[in-house]
Design a protein around this motif. Sequence first.
Motif, PDB file in Angstrom:
ATOM      1  N   ASN A  81       3.940  -5.119  -2.979  1.00  0.00           N
ATOM      2  CA  ASN A  81       3.385  -6.190  -2.154  1.00  0.00           C
ATOM      3  C   ASN A  81       2.005  -6.626  -2.637  1.00  0.00           C
ATOM      4  N   VAL A  82       1.204  -5.679  -3.114  1.00  0.00           N
ATOM      5  CA  VAL A  82      -0.106  -6.042  -3.674  1.00  0.00           C
ATOM      6  C   VAL A  82       0.075  -6.909  -4.917  1.00  0.00           C
ATOM      7  N   ALA A  83       1.051  -6.550  -5.765  1.00  0.00           N
ATOM      8  CA  ALA A  83       1.305  -7.335  -6.972  1.00  0.00           C
ATOM      9  C   ALA A  83       1.764  -8.752  -6.613  1.00  0.00           C
ATOM     10  N   MET A  84       2.671  -8.860  -5.650  1.00  0.00           N
ATOM     11  CA  MET A  84       3.125 -10.187  -5.225  1.00  0.00           C
ATOM     12  C   MET A  84       1.978 -10.982  -4.610  1.00  0.00           C
ATOM     13  N   GLN A 133      -6.513 -12.149   1.021  1.00  0.00           N
ATOM     14  CA  GLN A 133      -6.632 -11.081   0.039  1.00  0.00           C
ATOM     15  C   GLN A 133      -7.737 -10.106   0.423  1.00  0.00           C
ATOM     16  N   GLY A 134      -8.837 -10.631   0.968  1.00  0.00           N
ATOM     17  CA  GLY A 134      -9.911  -9.753   1.403  1.00  0.00           C
ATOM     18  C   GLY A 134      -9.504  -8.868   2.574  1.00  0.00           C
ATOM     19  N   LEU A 135      -8.804  -9.476   3.539  1.00  0.00           N
ATOM     20  CA  LEU A 135      -8.365  -8.705   4.698  1.00  0.00           C
ATOM     21  C   LEU A 135      -7.293  -7.678   4.330  1.00  0.00           C
ATOM     22  N   ALA A 136      -6.586  -7.924   3.219  1.00  0.00           N
ATOM     23  CA  ALA A 136      -5.550  -6.976   2.801  1.00  0.00           C
ATOM     24  C   ALA A 136      -6.128  -5.600   2.487  1.00  0.00           C
ATOM     25  N   PHE A 137      -7.408  -5.544   2.164  1.00  0.00           N
ATOM     26  CA  PHE A 137      -8.031  -4.244   1.876  1.00  0.00           C
ATOM     27  C   PHE A 137      -8.073  -3.369   3.126  1.00  0.00           C
ATOM     28  N   GLU A 159      -5.609  -2.762   4.866  1.00  0.00           N
ATOM     29  CA  GLU A 159      -4.397  -1.958   4.818  1.00  0.00           C
ATOM     30  C   GLU A 159      -4.580  -0.697   3.972  1.00  0.00           C
ATOM     31  N   LEU A 160      -5.610  -0.697   3.120  1.00  0.00           N
ATOM     32  CA  LEU A 160      -5.868   0.463   2.264  1.00  0.00           C
ATOM     33  C   LEU A 160      -6.837   1.453   2.894  1.00  0.00           C
ATOM     34  N   LEU A 161      -7.461   1.059   4.008  1.00  0.00           N
ATOM     35  CA  LEU A 161      -8.444   1.910   4.665  1.00  0.00           C
ATOM     36  C   LEU A 161      -7.775   2.812   5.689  1.00  0.00           C
ATOM     37  N   ASP A 162      -8.434   3.910   5.978  1.00  0.00           N
ATOM     38  CA  ASP A 162      -7.921   4.838   6.983  1.00  0.00           C
ATOM     39  C   ASP A 162      -9.110   5.431   7.716  1.00  0.00           C
ATOM     40  N   PHE A 163      -9.309   5.011   8.957  1.00  0.00           N
ATOM     41  CA  PHE A 163     -10.414   5.536   9.758  1.00  0.00           C
ATOM     42  C   PHE A 163      -9.935   5.684  11.199  1.00  0.00           C
ATOM     43  N   ASP A 198      -7.145   0.478  15.064  1.00  0.00           N
ATOM     44  CA  ASP A 198      -7.285   1.070  13.741  1.00  0.00           C
ATOM     45  C   ASP A 198      -7.309  -0.048  12.697  1.00  0.00           C
ATOM     46  N   ALA A 199      -7.353   0.316  11.405  1.00  0.00           N
ATOM     47  CA  ALA A 199      -7.462  -0.689  10.344  1.00  0.00           C
ATOM     48  C   ALA A 199      -6.271  -1.643  10.348  1.00  0.00           C
ATOM     49  N   HIS A 200      -5.084  -1.109  10.598  1.00  0.00           N
ATOM     50  CA  HIS A 200      -3.882  -1.941  10.600  1.00  0.00           C
ATOM     51  C   HIS A 200      -3.913  -2.942  11.754  1.00  0.00           C
TER      52      HIS A 200
END
Length: 293
Positions: A201-204, A237-241, A243-247, A255-257
């Motif tokens: 999904n990141v690649a797409m 694209q900025g907000l997609a990051f 999805e990579l965070l976990d707090f 939460d991040a999601h």
Amino acid sequence: MNTEYFRRDRKRRRAKRPRAQATGMAGRTTLLALLAGAAALADASQGDREPVYRDCVVRCDEWNCSGAGLQHFRSHQPIYMSLAGWTCKDDCKYECMWVTVGLYLREGYKVPQFHGKVSLNAWFWSTVFHTRDTSLTEKMDYFCASTVILHSIYLCCVRTLGLQRPAVASAFGGFLLLLLAAHISYLSLVHFDYGYNMVANVAMGLVNLVWWLGWCLWNRPQLPHVWKCAVVMLLLQGLAFLELLDFPPIFWVLDAHAIWHISTIPIHFLFFSFLMDDSLYLLKDVSVPLKID
């Protein structure tokens, strides 16, 4: 079909619009009703529900999609449209969409949305998944998210190449369908790999970002409205990051999601505004004649 009928119909529907009433349904029943409503919205956009549009499609289907009319359509249909599965009914929907758009513009109304199924379908399954986490709802949420990204890439191809080379857009659309089928088949039949799904999904998303941004920068001098598209792509694209965070969830709720979901809501309004501006530009630039009987 004429503008007077269009005007009377809109007045009639406004007069019959019911007032919202409070109900005493239980929470579970209310949730099911909301989900059913979301499914209904996914099935038809505002333009699809217009009686003028529906009446036009019915008439076109009766006149052009049977007997001699159908033979004429098939004999004059380009081969690339036939290979893409474009039917006489699809052609009626396309032509009637522009007829309805023309009536809206002549009567001073905003251009309605047509065929808005893909994005709403993703929102619907995302809601279902976050309400009840099962293997099925999880897969539908992930698969529909991938579908939305690929649909955006296809839309970019149609806008950048398809207007001048429709055969290229049709072939590329077929390729994207095969890619989606392979992606879903692997996750469903081989191994549901979260890491692979994230990378895919990141690649797409990066392909979508680079293609849209490149087109926006190239056409910025003659298309002043493309800034909306560029801002949308950069924000997504900025907000997609997130999805990579976990707090730990804020107030044990956000939460991040969850923050990512909330943040993407207003962005879609800006993208829809870009689509309306660009559609109006194409209508004026191409000067496509609208036949209104």
